[in-house]
Design a protein around this motif. Structure first.
Motif, PDB file in Angstrom:
ATOM      1  N   ALA A 272      71.701  15.747  17.159  1.00  0.00           N
ATOM      2  CA  ALA A 272      70.680  14.639  16.543  1.00  0.00           C
ATOM      3  C   ALA A 272      71.125  14.338  15.045  1.00  0.00           C
ATOM      4  O   ALA A 272      70.401  13.513  14.682  1.00  0.00           O
ATOM      5  N   PHE A 273      71.603  15.119  14.177  1.00  0.00           N
ATOM      6  CA  PHE A 273      71.927  14.979  12.860  1.00  0.00           C
ATOM      7  C   PHE A 273      73.342  13.962  12.889  1.00  0.00           C
ATOM      8  O   PHE A 273      73.315  13.379  11.745  1.00  0.00           O
ATOM      9  N   SER A 274      73.834  13.607  13.829  1.00  0.00           N
ATOM     10  CA  SER A 274      74.910  12.866  13.826  1.00  0.00           C
ATOM     11  C   SER A 274      74.383  11.268  13.442  1.00  0.00           C
ATOM     12  O   SER A 274      75.111  10.392  12.915  1.00  0.00           O
ATOM     13  N   ALA A 275      73.093  10.981  13.594  1.00  0.00           N
ATOM     14  CA  ALA A 275      72.643   9.786  12.956  1.00  0.00           C
ATOM     15  C   ALA A 275      72.085   9.639  11.765  1.00  0.00           C
ATOM     16  O   ALA A 275      71.163   8.619  11.395  1.00  0.00           O
ATOM     17  N   GLY A 276      72.178  10.725  11.055  1.00  0.00           N
ATOM     18  CA  GLY A 276      71.801  10.709   9.615  1.00  0.00           C
ATOM     19  C   GLY A 276      70.684  11.550   9.367  1.00  0.00           C
ATOM     20  O   GLY A 276      69.916  11.323   8.255  1.00  0.00           O
ATOM     21  N   ALA A 277      69.855  12.377  10.134  1.00  0.00           N
ATOM     22  CA  ALA A 277      68.863  12.989  10.110  1.00  0.00           C
ATOM     23  C   ALA A 277      68.938  14.067   8.988  1.00  0.00           C
ATOM     24  O   ALA A 277      69.888  14.563   8.847  1.00  0.00           O
ATOM     25  N   HIS A 278      67.833  14.189   8.551  1.00  0.00           N
ATOM     26  CA  HIS A 278      67.714  15.694   7.555  1.00  0.00           C
ATOM     27  C   HIS A 278      67.065  16.594   8.180  1.00  0.00           C
ATOM     28  O   HIS A 278      67.195  18.005   7.774  1.00  0.00           O
ATOM     29  N   ALA A 279      66.230  16.291   9.066  1.00  0.00           N
ATOM     30  CA  ALA A 279      65.422  17.476  10.131  1.00  0.00           C
ATOM     31  C   ALA A 279      65.400  16.793  11.240  1.00  0.00           C
ATOM     32  O   ALA A 279      65.144  15.669  11.519  1.00  0.00           O
TER      33      ALA A 279
ATOM     34  N   ARG B  73      56.124  18.163   2.975  1.00  0.00           N
ATOM     35  CA  ARG B  73      57.072  17.971   1.656  1.00  0.00           C
ATOM     36  C   ARG B  73      58.123  17.192   2.224  1.00  0.00           C
ATOM     37  O   ARG B  73      58.920  16.639   1.404  1.00  0.00           O
ATOM     38  N   LEU B  74      58.663  17.343   3.573  1.00  0.00           N
ATOM     39  CA  LEU B  74      59.893  16.687   3.764  1.00  0.00           C
ATOM     40  C   LEU B  74      59.645  14.958   3.988  1.00  0.00           C
ATOM     41  O   LEU B  74      60.204  14.146   3.467  1.00  0.00           O
ATOM     42  N   ILE B  75      58.275  14.826   4.095  1.00  0.00           N
ATOM     43  CA  ILE B  75      57.781  13.437   4.250  1.00  0.00           C
ATOM     44  C   ILE B  75      57.715  12.801   2.647  1.00  0.00           C
ATOM     45  O   ILE B  75      58.530  11.764   2.306  1.00  0.00           O
ATOM     46  N   ASP B  76      57.187  13.855   1.812  1.00  0.00           N
ATOM     47  CA  ASP B  76      57.275  13.373   0.329  1.00  0.00           C
ATOM     48  C   ASP B  76      58.721  13.162  -0.095  1.00  0.00           C
ATOM     49  O   ASP B  76      58.899  12.279  -0.976  1.00  0.00           O
ATOM     50  N   TYR B  77      59.612  14.189   0.343  1.00  0.00           N
ATOM     51  CA  TYR B  77      61.023  13.869   0.053  1.00  0.00           C
ATOM     52  C   TYR B  77      61.709  12.589   0.572  1.00  0.00           C
ATOM     53  O   TYR B  77      62.942  12.437  -0.296  1.00  0.00           O
ATOM     54  N   GLY B  78      61.349  11.974   1.332  1.00  0.00           N
ATOM     55  CA  GLY B  78      61.645  10.850   2.209  1.00  0.00           C
ATOM     56  C   GLY B  78      62.871  11.245   3.105  1.00  0.00           C
ATOM     57  O   GLY B  78      63.715  10.196   3.481  1.00  0.00           O
ATOM     58  N   ALA B  79      62.461  12.296   3.696  1.00  0.00           N
ATOM     59  CA  ALA B  79      63.548  12.774   4.773  1.00  0.00           C
ATOM     60  C   ALA B  79      63.494  12.116   6.002  1.00  0.00           C
ATOM     61  O   ALA B  79      62.518  11.485   6.377  1.00  0.00           O
ATOM     62  N   ASN B  80      64.504  11.734   6.488  1.00  0.00           N
ATOM     63  CA  ASN B  80      64.603  11.240   7.883  1.00  0.00           C
ATOM     64  C   ASN B  80      64.387  12.106   8.835  1.00  0.00           C
ATOM     65  O   ASN B  80      65.538  13.146   9.234  1.00  0.00           O
ATOM     66  N   ILE B  81      63.419  12.295   9.500  1.00  0.00           N
ATOM     67  CA  ILE B  81      62.834  13.280  10.477  1.00  0.00           C
ATOM     68  C   ILE B  81      63.043  12.623  11.749  1.00  0.00           C
ATOM     69  O   ILE B  81      62.421  11.858  12.302  1.00  0.00           O
ATOM     70  N   VAL B  82      63.871  13.340  12.688  1.00  0.00           N
ATOM     71  CA  VAL B  82      64.097  12.818  14.085  1.00  0.00           C
ATOM     72  C   VAL B  82      63.514  13.620  15.030  1.00  0.00           C
ATOM     73  O   VAL B  82      63.678  14.869  14.824  1.00  0.00           O
ATOM     74  N   ARG B  83      63.213  13.060  16.278  1.00  0.00           N
ATOM     75  CA  ARG B  83      62.489  13.863  17.246  1.00  0.00           C
ATOM     76  C   ARG B  83      63.603  13.732  18.426  1.00  0.00           C
ATOM     77  O   ARG B  83      64.265  12.799  18.618  1.00  0.00           O
ATOM     78  N   GLU B  84      63.894  15.081  18.859  1.00  0.00           N
ATOM     79  CA  GLU B  84      64.801  15.134  19.895  1.00  0.00           C
ATOM     80  C   GLU B  84      64.286  15.670  20.983  1.00  0.00           C
ATOM     81  O   GLU B  84      64.057  17.104  21.312  1.00  0.00           O
ATOM     82  N   PRO B  85      63.694  15.148  22.148  1.00  0.00           N
ATOM     83  CA  PRO B  85      62.963  15.769  23.229  1.00  0.00           C
ATOM     84  C   PRO B  85      63.854  16.514  24.055  1.00  0.00           C
ATOM     85  O   PRO B  85      63.553  17.476  24.718  1.00  0.00           O
ATOM     86  N   LYS B  86      65.408  16.414  24.036  1.00  0.00           N
ATOM     87  CA  LYS B  86      66.214  17.030  24.642  1.00  0.00           C
ATOM     88  C   LYS B  86      66.430  18.534  24.116  1.00  0.00           C
ATOM     89  O   LYS B  86      67.058  19.376  24.835  1.00  0.00           O
ATOM     90  N   ALA B  87      66.231  18.867  23.070  1.00  0.00           N
ATOM     91  CA  ALA B  87      66.229  20.198  22.275  1.00  0.00           C
ATOM     92  C   ALA B  87      65.047  20.987  22.711  1.00  0.00           C
ATOM     93  O   ALA B  87      63.921  20.756  22.039  1.00  0.00           O
TER      94      ALA B  87
END
Length: 376
Positions: free
Chosen positions: A164-171, A234-248
């Motif tokens: 899931a990090f291949s698309a530029g996710a931070h978390a 804090r990740l939201i305030d940081y502007g992180a790209n948070i991705v949901r991966e239902p397959k994990a």
């Protein structure tokens, strides 16, 4: 191969590749700091420099649950992932021989496949937030995967989470599945809500660089409660790209609980005050939109009843007593809705429903005072 890391209370680190080196380092550290250091073990032989760069480090905090940890590690060492490219770090938050032996046993087996397992006996500060900080700071991977010692990972959990990090996710947030048969108890129903939580440390991934920027987990959250929400906010305030991966997918079997367990859990509510202090807007939008007025009304009616009886104002006591009875019964029925109607469980709901509101109000007040915040 097994790497052993020991922290003293000042967060100084000693490392050892075998038992002799660990003992020597422990003695040296005792002389330097005067702080006790838990003895550590290895599987023998020196650690070789890894031929392949570690991509991801799995951090597992544990305390006094060696059997559950054993089940968790069994699922982690069987991940469908290049064993040279990930590592497992167990942070023992209450260092014990039983936990150390479980880790050592799996480390010996994993070493045959080139998987490194690290054991960290934490001498403090304690709590799940601090334990996770110990773990990720000692990690070699650019991605940190967090889980708990009572989970069971599906074989493709790590692979799907890292992809899931291949698309530029931070978390990345994975899926939590809490299998349950039959009609649940109130405790089981409440625990199962973890499946729909936005961000939980039982199954999440984060770039180590982002954790460094944020300073990791806030160690003031001493219980397993709201420390994950704090990191999420804090990740939201940081502007992180948070991705949901239902397959994990991480399985999280619900542990058996003793009678009246809810009375112990209500103590955690004090840390809602800290979360509210740090993120008032996000707390109201994502945790609780309004204060627990039902609890305040229940406690107010109870106090009015007791004071009225003491003052001989029996009319007021009857009226306020009726309000307390209604509110307590309402709360009890809410908890019994879609849960077990077994006699023992019904009795538990009756007793704890009378005790939870005053306990909750007390611990909310403790949190407001401790963290110096106006919190209802």
């Amino acid at each position: 191969m097994t790497k052993i890391i020991a922290f003293n209370r000042n967060r100084r680190i000693i490392t050892a590749d075998n038992e002799h080196d660990a003992r020597t380092s422990s003695v040296k550290l005792r002389r330097q700091s005067g702080a006790p250091v838990v003895s550590v073990i290895g599987t023998g032989g020196r650690t070789q420099a890894p031929a392949v760069e570690v991509a991801v480090s799995i951090v597992v905090p544990s305390k006094g649950r060696p059997q559950l940890l054993n089940r968790c590690l069994a699922s982690l060492v069987m991940q469908q992932f290049d064993t040279a490219r990930f590592e497992i770090i167990v942070v023992d938050d209450g260092p014990s021989d039983d936990t150390r032996d479980v880790v050592a046993s799996w480390a010996a087996q994993a070493a045959e496949n080139g998987l490194q397992v690290t054991y960290i006996p934490s001498m403090g500060p304690h709590g799940p937030a601090a334990a996770r900080n110990h773990g990720w700071r000692a990690a070699r991977g650019a991605i940190i995967a967090f889980t708990d010692d009572d989970t069971v990972a599906r074989p493709d959990w790590l692979k799907n989470g890292v992809m899931a990090f291949s698309a530029g996710a931070h978390a990345v947030c994975g899926s939590v599945v809490m299998p349950l048969d039959g009609t649940p108890t109130d405790y089981e129903k409440d625990a199962k809500n973890l499946e729909t939580a936005e961000f939980v440390t039982a199954n999440c991934f984060c770039l180590k660089k982002v954790l460094e920027d944020l300073g990791g987990f806030d160690e003031r959250f001493r219980f397993a409660w709201r420390e994950d929400s704090d990191l999420h906010f804090r990740l939201i305030d940081y502007g992180a790209n948070i991705v949901r991966e239902p397959k994990a997918v991480m399985m999280h079997p619900i542990r058996p609980a003793q009678w009246g367990v809810s009375l112990q859990q209500v103590k955690k509510v004090q840390f809602d005050a800290l979360l509210y202090k740090k993120h008032p807007s996000l707390y109201r939008r994502r945790i609780r939109a309004k204060p627990r007025w039902d609890f305040y009304l229940t406690v107010g009616a109870l106090l009015t009843t007791l004071s009225s009886l003491a003052a001989g104002a029996f009319g007021t006591a009857i009226l306020s007593g009726a309000v307390w009875t209604f509110m307590t019964g309402r709360f009890c029925l809410q908890r019994l809705s879609k849960t077990s109607k077994a006699p023992g469980h019904v009795l538990e709901m009756l007793v704890t429903s009378a005790l939870i509101p005053p306990l909750a109000v007390y611990w909310r007040a403790v949190g407001a005072f401790k963290f110096r915040v106006g919190f209802l």
